[in-house]
Design a protein around this motif. Structure first.
Motif, PDB file in Angstrom:
ATOM      1  N   TRP A  36      45.570 -10.490 156.964  1.00  0.00           N
ATOM      2  CA  TRP A  36      44.718 -10.601 158.143  1.00  0.00           C
ATOM      3  C   TRP A  36      44.006  -9.265 158.369  1.00  0.00           C
ATOM      4  O   TRP A  36      44.635  -8.206 158.285  1.00  0.00           O
ATOM      5  N   TYR A  37      42.725  -9.354 158.654  1.00  0.00           N
ATOM      6  CA  TYR A  37      41.910  -8.215 159.018  1.00  0.00           C
ATOM      7  C   TYR A  37      41.315  -8.493 160.400  1.00  0.00           C
ATOM      8  O   TYR A  37      41.291  -9.640 160.860  1.00  0.00           O
ATOM      9  N   ARG A  38      40.801  -7.451 161.028  1.00  0.00           N
ATOM     10  CA  ARG A  38      40.083  -7.645 162.280  1.00  0.00           C
ATOM     11  C   ARG A  38      38.911  -6.685 162.368  1.00  0.00           C
ATOM     12  O   ARG A  38      38.940  -5.607 161.795  1.00  0.00           O
ATOM     13  N   GLN A  39      37.915  -7.140 163.121  1.00  0.00           N
ATOM     14  CA  GLN A  39      36.710  -6.332 163.301  1.00  0.00           C
ATOM     15  C   GLN A  39      36.250  -6.431 164.743  1.00  0.00           C
ATOM     16  O   GLN A  39      35.892  -7.519 165.216  1.00  0.00           O
ATOM     17  N   ALA A  40      36.294  -5.298 165.430  1.00  0.00           N
ATOM     18  CA  ALA A  40      35.806  -5.225 166.800  1.00  0.00           C
ATOM     19  C   ALA A  40      34.309  -4.903 166.771  1.00  0.00           C
ATOM     20  O   ALA A  40      33.814  -4.356 165.777  1.00  0.00           O
ATOM     21  N   PRO A  41      33.592  -5.204 167.838  1.00  0.00           N
ATOM     22  CA  PRO A  41      32.143  -4.937 167.868  1.00  0.00           C
ATOM     23  C   PRO A  41      31.836  -3.472 167.590  1.00  0.00           C
ATOM     24  O   PRO A  41      32.442  -2.576 168.188  1.00  0.00           O
ATOM     25  N   GLY A  42      30.934  -3.235 166.652  1.00  0.00           N
ATOM     26  CA  GLY A  42      30.525  -1.887 166.316  1.00  0.00           C
ATOM     27  C   GLY A  42      31.503  -1.099 165.470  1.00  0.00           C
ATOM     28  O   GLY A  42      31.295   0.092 165.226  1.00  0.00           O
ATOM     29  N   LYS A  43      32.562  -1.757 165.011  1.00  0.00           N
ATOM     30  CA  LYS A  43      33.572  -1.060 164.220  1.00  0.00           C
ATOM     31  C   LYS A  43      33.704  -1.707 162.852  1.00  0.00           C
ATOM     32  O   LYS A  43      33.247  -2.824 162.626  1.00  0.00           O
ATOM     33  N   GLN A  44      34.366  -1.013 161.949  1.00  0.00           N
ATOM     34  CA  GLN A  44      34.568  -1.557 160.613  1.00  0.00           C
ATOM     35  C   GLN A  44      35.701  -2.575 160.625  1.00  0.00           C
ATOM     36  O   GLN A  44      36.486  -2.644 161.571  1.00  0.00           O
ATOM     37  N   ARG A  45      35.746  -3.385 159.577  1.00  0.00           N
ATOM     38  CA  ARG A  45      36.812  -4.364 159.430  1.00  0.00           C
ATOM     39  C   ARG A  45      38.047  -3.656 158.880  1.00  0.00           C
ATOM     40  O   ARG A  45      37.991  -3.004 157.835  1.00  0.00           O
ATOM     41  N   ASP A  46      39.164  -3.793 159.579  1.00  0.00           N
ATOM     42  CA  ASP A  46      40.398  -3.092 159.208  1.00  0.00           C
ATOM     43  C   ASP A  46      41.525  -4.068 158.902  1.00  0.00           C
ATOM     44  O   ASP A  46      41.612  -5.155 159.489  1.00  0.00           O
ATOM     45  N   LEU A  47      42.407  -3.661 158.012  1.00  0.00           N
ATOM     46  CA  LEU A  47      43.590  -4.441 157.692  1.00  0.00           C
ATOM     47  C   LEU A  47      44.551  -4.433 158.879  1.00  0.00           C
ATOM     48  O   LEU A  47      44.847  -3.384 159.450  1.00  0.00           O
ATOM     49  N   VAL A  48      45.046  -5.612 159.218  1.00  0.00           N
ATOM     50  CA  VAL A  48      46.063  -5.748 160.268  1.00  0.00           C
ATOM     51  C   VAL A  48      47.437  -5.896 159.637  1.00  0.00           C
ATOM     52  O   VAL A  48      48.384  -5.205 160.003  1.00  0.00           O
ATOM     53  N   ALA A  49      47.555  -6.831 158.703  1.00  0.00           N
ATOM     54  CA  ALA A  49      48.836  -7.090 158.061  1.00  0.00           C
ATOM     55  C   ALA A  49      48.603  -7.844 156.763  1.00  0.00           C
ATOM     56  O   ALA A  49      47.602  -8.563 156.627  1.00  0.00           O
ATOM     57  N   SER A  50      49.523  -7.678 155.824  1.00  0.00           N
ATOM     58  CA  SER A  50      49.445  -8.402 154.563  1.00  0.00           C
ATOM     59  C   SER A  50      50.836  -8.841 154.141  1.00  0.00           C
ATOM     60  O   SER A  50      51.847  -8.280 154.584  1.00  0.00           O
ATOM     61  N   ILE A  51      50.853  -9.859 153.270  1.00  0.00           N
ATOM     62  CA  ILE A  51      52.128 -10.365 152.760  1.00  0.00           C
ATOM     63  C   ILE A  51      51.915 -10.823 151.324  1.00  0.00           C
ATOM     64  O   ILE A  51      50.943 -11.524 151.011  1.00  0.00           O
ATOM     65  N   THR A  52      52.820 -10.420 150.449  1.00  0.00           N
ATOM     66  CA  THR A  52      52.716 -10.814 149.038  1.00  0.00           C
ATOM     67  C   THR A  52      53.351 -12.178 148.839  1.00  0.00           C
ATOM     68  O   THR A  52      53.998 -12.729 149.728  1.00  0.00           O
ATOM     69  N   SER A  53      53.182 -12.718 147.645  1.00  0.00           N
ATOM     70  CA  SER A  53      53.785 -14.008 147.337  1.00  0.00           C
ATOM     71  C   SER A  53      55.305 -13.941 147.388  1.00  0.00           C
ATOM     72  O   SER A  53      55.969 -14.953 147.639  1.00  0.00           O
ATOM     73  N   GLY A  54      55.851 -12.760 147.198  1.00  0.00           N
ATOM     74  CA  GLY A  54      57.297 -12.581 147.274  1.00  0.00           C
ATOM     75  C   GLY A  54      57.814 -12.288 148.666  1.00  0.00           C
ATOM     76  O   GLY A  54      59.023 -12.184 148.874  1.00  0.00           O
ATOM     77  N   GLY A  55      56.898 -12.153 149.633  1.00  0.00           N
ATOM     78  CA  GLY A  55      57.306 -11.958 151.016  1.00  0.00           C
ATOM     79  C   GLY A  55      57.308 -10.517 151.504  1.00  0.00           C
ATOM     80  O   GLY A  55      57.699 -10.256 152.649  1.00  0.00           O
TER      81      GLY A  55
END
Length: 115
Positions: A36-55
């Motif tokens: 999941w990423y997020r992008q606020a108005p006027g800001k860059q898109r940043d990583l929020v969280a990630s999960i691999t296939s192994g968890g």
């Protein structure tokens, strides 16, 4: 054709919770990292969280202890449980996934946290 469809965004008061979902559909042979990423108005898109296939999970410092990423491999779906939401969490949230060794993005879902 692979598609990622997000759902679960909305308006919530500070301190509240939301759960985002992202379902992957199409001709799928493998799904590796989901994120999941997020992008606020006027800001860059940043990583929020990630999960691999192994968890294995990874979180941005700003959401550690408040957000939880999980996935259901049988449903090809990734979730983001967001608790103790703050106004600064307001953004468009995007799902990203490595499907069949190619990178795909969802269309985004708006999360608005009021103070």
């Amino acid at each position: 054709q692979v598609q990622l469809v997000e759902s679960g965004g909305g308006l919530v008061q500070a301190g509240g919770s939301l759960r985002l979902s992202c379902a992957v559909s199409g001709s799928i042979f493998s799904i590796n990292v989901m994120a999941w990423y997020r992008q606020a108005p006027g800001k860059q898109r940043d990583l929020v969280a990630s999960i691999t296939s192994g968890g294995t999970t990874n979180y941005a410092d700003s959401v550690k202890g408040r957000f939880t990423i999980s996935r259901d491999n049988a449903k090809n779906t990734v979730y983001l449980q967001m608790n103790s939401l703050k106004p600064e969490d307001t953004a468009v949230y995007y799902c990203r996934s490595l499907v069949n060794y190619a990178n795909y993005w969802g269309q985004g879902t708006q999360v608005t946290v009021s103070s």
